[in-house]
Motif scaffolding. Structure first.
Motif, PDB file in Angstrom:
ATOM      1  N   SER A 108       0.863  -1.180   0.000  1.00  0.00           N
ATOM      2  CA  SER A 108       0.000   0.000   0.000  1.00  0.00           C
ATOM      3  C   SER A 108       0.899   1.229   0.000  1.00  0.00           C
ATOM      4  O   SER A 108       1.443   1.602   1.047  1.00  0.00           O
ATOM      5  N   PRO A 109       1.120   1.853  -1.163  1.00  0.00           N
ATOM      6  CA  PRO A 109       2.046   2.993  -1.227  1.00  0.00           C
ATOM      7  C   PRO A 109       1.608   4.170  -0.362  1.00  0.00           C
ATOM      8  O   PRO A 109       2.445   4.896   0.166  1.00  0.00           O
ATOM      9  N   LYS A 110       0.299   4.324  -0.205  1.00  0.00           N
ATOM     10  CA  LYS A 110      -0.230   5.436   0.601  1.00  0.00           C
ATOM     11  C   LYS A 110       0.277   5.351   2.035  1.00  0.00           C
ATOM     12  O   LYS A 110       0.621   6.343   2.652  1.00  0.00           O
ATOM     13  N   GLU A 111       0.328   4.120   2.584  1.00  0.00           N
ATOM     14  CA  GLU A 111       0.750   3.922   3.972  1.00  0.00           C
ATOM     15  C   GLU A 111       2.181   3.417   4.094  1.00  0.00           C
ATOM     16  O   GLU A 111       2.711   3.312   5.196  1.00  0.00           O
ATOM     17  N   ASN A 112       2.780   3.047   2.967  1.00  0.00           N
ATOM     18  CA  ASN A 112       4.128   2.468   2.936  1.00  0.00           C
ATOM     19  C   ASN A 112       4.191   1.177   3.766  1.00  0.00           C
ATOM     20  O   ASN A 112       5.153   0.921   4.484  1.00  0.00           O
TER      21      ASN A 112
END
Length: 119
Positions: free
Chosen positions: A63-67
């Motif tokens: 999840s790139p948003k949350e890394n």
């Protein structure tokens, strides 16, 4: 003869009904921080209870948003916990050490957050 059949029927019904443990559906949302590892190619989780297995990874998605890496798993179990280990690039965390213990929430969903190879 009728008494023997009755006794066998009663014994069988006691065996069948008294040995069954009630099961519950428990959903766990696993999130993993693997930010300290360079060049992450794949991340997975392995575990003691189905649908997880010690024999193969269940893939976790980034999840790139949350890394973070995430996976949602639903267990059908009578137990109050399960055990897991995360796997990054085919390497188990905590090699030759105890597994992570995941205690199920009393609610339907448990949120389990971890950092790779850190307790």
């Amino acid at each position: 003869m009728k008494n023997i059949v009755t006794i066998i029927a009663i014994a069988f019904s006691l065996l069948v009904t008294s040995c069954v443990q009630k099961t519950y559906k428990k959903t766990v949302i696993f999130t993993l921080d693997a930010s300290e590892i360079k060049e992450v190619k794949k991340v997975g989780i392995r575990g003691k209870d189905k649908p997880l297995s010690w024999d193969y990874d269940t893939e976790m998605k980034f999840s790139p948003k949350e890394n973070l890496y995430k996976v949602t798993t639903t267990f059908e179990t009578g137990y109050k916990f399960t055990e897991v280990k995360f796997v990054v690039n085919d390497t188990f965390e905590f090699q030759n050490q105890d597994n992570r213990r995941v205690d199920f929430s009393k609610k339907d969903t448990t949120f389990f957050k971890a950092k790779f190879n850190k307790r």
